[in-house]
Design a protein around this motif. Structure first.
Motif, mmCIF file in Angstrom:
data_model
loop_
_atom_site.group_PDB
_atom_site.id
_atom_site.type_symbol
_atom_site.label_atom_id
_atom_site.label_comp_id
_atom_site.label_asym_id
_atom_site.label_seq_id
_atom_site.Cartn_x
_atom_site.Cartn_y
_atom_site.Cartn_z
ATOM 1 N N GLU A 77 0.952 -1.250 0.077
ATOM 2 C CA GLU A 77 -0.109 0.008 -0.034
ATOM 3 C C GLU A 77 0.902 1.131 0.179
ATOM 4 O O GLU A 77 0.487 2.301 -0.816
ATOM 5 N N ASN A 78 1.789 1.259 0.818
ATOM 6 C CA ASN A 78 2.761 2.292 0.895
ATOM 7 C C ASN A 78 3.436 2.599 -0.502
ATOM 8 O O ASN A 78 3.573 3.709 -0.981
ATOM 9 N N ALA A 79 3.732 1.491 -1.038
ATOM 10 C CA ALA A 79 4.598 1.517 -2.332
ATOM 11 C C ALA A 79 3.519 2.048 -3.548
ATOM 12 O O ALA A 79 3.898 2.879 -4.264
ATOM 13 N N LEU A 80 2.219 1.894 -3.443
ATOM 14 C CA LEU A 80 1.116 2.287 -4.438
ATOM 15 C C LEU A 80 0.957 3.511 -4.423
ATOM 16 O O LEU A 80 0.844 4.348 -5.106
ATOM 17 N N THR A 81 0.898 4.029 -2.967
ATOM 18 C CA THR A 81 0.893 5.547 -2.602
ATOM 19 C C THR A 81 2.123 6.445 -3.199
ATOM 20 O O THR A 81 1.693 7.340 -4.109
ATOM 21 N N ASP A 82 3.361 5.883 -3.410
ATOM 22 C CA ASP A 82 4.456 6.632 -3.754
ATOM 23 C C ASP A 82 4.463 6.608 -5.311
ATOM 24 O O ASP A 82 4.578 7.529 -6.152
ATOM 25 N N ILE A 83 4.099 5.323 -5.848
ATOM 26 C CA ILE A 83 4.124 5.477 -7.550
ATOM 27 C C ILE A 83 3.069 6.090 -7.866
ATOM 28 O O ILE A 83 2.942 6.877 -8.880
ATOM 29 N N ASN A 84 1.845 6.230 -7.325
ATOM 30 C CA ASN A 84 0.864 7.248 -7.455
ATOM 31 C C ASN A 84 1.112 8.526 -7.471
ATOM 32 O O ASN A 84 0.555 9.553 -8.412
ATOM 33 N N GLU A 85 1.966 9.118 -6.665
ATOM 34 C CA GLU A 85 2.629 10.465 -6.414
ATOM 35 C C GLU A 85 3.367 10.616 -7.773
ATOM 36 O O GLU A 85 3.452 11.743 -8.116
ATOM 37 N N ALA A 86 4.078 9.612 -8.085
ATOM 38 C CA ALA A 86 4.938 9.567 -9.258
ATOM 39 C C ALA A 86 4.351 9.940 -10.532
ATOM 40 O O ALA A 86 4.774 10.725 -11.426
ATOM 41 N N ILE A 87 3.227 9.181 -10.605
ATOM 42 C CA ILE A 87 2.209 9.461 -11.634
ATOM 43 C C ILE A 87 1.644 10.950 -11.754
ATOM 44 O O ILE A 87 1.566 11.318 -12.966
ATOM 45 N N LYS A 88 1.334 11.475 -10.575
ATOM 46 C CA LYS A 88 0.867 12.807 -10.870
ATOM 47 C C LYS A 88 1.757 13.547 -11.180
ATOM 48 O O LYS A 88 1.581 14.707 -11.751
#
Length: 608
Positions: free
Chosen positions: A502-513
């Motif tokens: 979940e933490n990993a998905l949060t970070d990759i979503n921020e990278a996508i933004k």
């Protein structure tokens, strides 16, 4: 810090005389200025039929949510709730002189007094007391300016527990695969909650992890991974109808939440069942949050029917938060953000709930009264959270001339240019760089260069399995330079390898933004989602992975690995036809790739 003071009010019922209407009483058990004897309360409702109708009207008022009406004139629903709150407040706190005097004197004596309700009349416990409205105060709704809690007397003492480091919260979403209960969007639910507490997570004040599934076994396995302080459940709940002739006191056998069995089918878990599952965490668990409709509902005339009260009656939990009406996703996110922000800063739980109400009110003018806090703690302090304090600004700046600071900065930049390659050298370099940064906080170039040094240090620490040290380095890296997508991706990969999906998905979503046009980031999101799915995908991650791979393919249709990855995701979700179609497309782009041929063979074997 002085303890808050409570006005403890007991509200009960007496047997009607000669078949007349139900009679109610109120008495102040404790307050900052003393007690008040038992006095009669006169409500405009009394018969169970009238009460049931009233509660239905109040629920309809809450559900009439207009997202466009956050300010200005009151909505119809808000007016209904205000009228109810005003009427109940007058009946209890205005029209009974002894209670009115205690209330007014308590307000004058203590700036921080709260209301603790002991509602002994079960037919009244099902009403939303959280909407009490004092027309002579601002704001009129009492629970937006002072906490309102519901107190339950149970055996066993309640003390506070010391927590060193982050507050550890275990989240769980249970989504049955049958049509008996409304379908939940598990991936979106997780993403929304993660969004609400993302800043706390990155600041190291909260460690929020998810149970990888929705069954009791999934929960009990995850509980073995250390001490958990809060259990946060998202799903469905309810109250079974009372069995005619049954034991009226069997409260914990009618209030339930819905989990799933090993086949994904719904199974009702009553309060006693959930308490048994959580027994292994008794030494550390202090709070349960039930984010499911009717988890705080009490049917008129029912006794201790909802799962929240059932959990409290086990005697070892200090507090439970539950919902007395259905709550929207936006309100639930706002609640989590405000509540955990306050709790992680060592605020009493009733203060944390009050802040959560204010956060919800920014989104909805009616839903802020939906959460109900049941509490046994005498002062609301169920945690003593010890978060590391940031170091104070050094007083050295005044002793350094502008020339000296420039010299130290130049030396640091030269040391960076030497590209140190050991953990020890990078630790010394980042230490001196951090000290320099406290003196030159507005130096943007220094921040960027120091962030890169922490990136290099965290990468080396990760390779050498210095996990805690690597996590800290990556946190400093993003604090210094939060807009660099590469850093978000690096920490996403770190968290994924550690199992913190979940933490990993949060970070990759921020990278996508930061770079929504980059197909590689969507591919990485898909890979992490597949890792999170495991072998049974109880969390709905495969659908998220397939969507992410689809975006990567749309942005670069000539990259074969994107197609091969989606083929594997389709295969894992048993969609062999789509998997073979994607794998054939990948092989057409890279006909010499032997690994693709092997993957196609494995997929074909699934269909055999």
């Amino acid at each position: 810090m002085p303890s808050a003071e409570y006005l403890e009010l007991e509200i009960g019922s007496d047997l009607p005389v000669g078949g007349g209407p139900q009679e109610y009483y109120g008495k102040v058990v404790k307050s900052p200025v003393g007690e008040a004897p038992k006095s009669r309360l006169k409500f405009w409702f009394s018969a169970p039929g009238v009460l049931a109708k009233l509660r239905g009207e109040l629920e309809n008022a809450v559900l009439e949510i207009d997202d466009k009406s956050h300010s200005g004139l009151a909505t119809r629903g808000e007016q209904v709730l205000r009228d109810f709150g005003r009427g109940v407040f007058r009946s209890v706190f205005t029209e009974v002189p002894s209670i009115q005097n205690i209330y007014q004197q308590s307000k004058g004596k203590s700036d921080d007094f709260r209301i603790k309700l002991r509602i002994e009349a079960t037919e009244l416990a099902g009403l939303p007391w959280e909407y009490l409205f004092d027309e002579n105060d601002q704001p009129g709704f009492v629970s937006l300016s002072r906490p309102i809690v519901r107190h339950l007397d149970t055996v066993g003492a309640v003390g506070r527990m010391g927590v060193k480091g982050p507050l550890r919260i275990l989240g769980m979403i249970s989504d049955p695969s049958t049509g008996e209960w409304p379908k939940l969007n598990v991936a979106k639910e997780r993403e929304r909650i993660n969004k609400g507490i993302d800043a706390l997570q990155h600041a190291g004040r909260v460690d929020f992890q998810w149970v990888p599934g929705g069954s009791g076994k999934d929960l009990m396995k995850k509980l073995l991974e250390g001490d958990w302080h809060v259990f946060h459940f998202i799903g469905h709940g309810g109250v079974e109808d009372e069995i005619p002739g049954g034991d009226a006191d069997s409260f914990n056998e009618r209030g339930f939440i819905v989990m799933v069995d090993e086949d994904g089918k719904p199974v009702k878990r009553f309060a006693s069942d959930l308490a048994t599952m959580l027994t292994g965490a008794r030494k550390s668990l202090r709070l349960i949050v039930l984010n499911c409709c009717e988890s705080a509902r009490i049917n008129v005339g029912d006794r201790f029917g909802n799962p929240a009260i059932g959990l409290m009656k086990t005697g070892w939990l200090p507090a439970v938060i539950a919902m007395q009406f259905p709550i929207t996703d936006g309100a639930a996110i706002s609640m989590s953000e405000g509540f955990y922000e306050a709790l992680s800063k060592n605020q009493p739980i009733d203060d944390a709930v009050m802040l959560a109400r204010k956060f919800i009110q920014q989104k909805s003018r009616v839903e802020w009264g939906i959460p109900v806090l049941y509490m046994r703690s005498s002062d609301g302090r169920i945690f003593d959270v010890e978060n590391p304090q940031p170091p104070p600004d050094p007083p050295e700046k005044a002793r350094f001339s502008k020339e000296e600071l420039q010299r130290r900065r130049d030396e640091f930049m030269i040391a960076l240019a030497a590209s140190p390659r050991t953990v020890a050298a990078l630790e010394e370099l980042t230490r001196s760089g951090t000290e320099l940064h406290t003196l030159l906080k507005d130096d943007g170039e220094l921040s960027v260069r120091l962030a890169k040094a922490y990136f290099d240090l965290g990468t080396l620490q990760h390779r050498q399995k210095l996990i805690k040290e690597a996590a800290a380095s990556f946190a400093y890296m993003l604090e210094l330079d939060p807009t660099k997508a590469e850093y978000r991706v690096r920490r996403a990969n770190f968290n994924a390898t550690m199992g913190f999906h979940e933490n990993a998905l949060t970070d990759i979503n921020e990278a996508i933004k930061l770079h929504p046009e980059n197909p590689e980031f969507y591919w990485i999101k898909g890979i992490i989602s597949m890792m999170a799915a495991g072998t049974d995908d109880k969390g709905g991650y495969l659908e998220q992975a397939i969507k992410a791979f689809g975006v990567a393919i749309a942005r670069n249709e000539n990259e074969p690995k994107y197609l091969a990855s989606r083929a594997n995701a389709y295969a894992q979700s048993k969609n062999v036809a789509m998997a073979l179609n994607d794998m054939d497309s990948a092989i057409a782009l890279a006909p010499d790739n032997a690994d693709f041929a092997g993957q196609k063979t494995r997929i074909e074997n699934l269909a055999a």
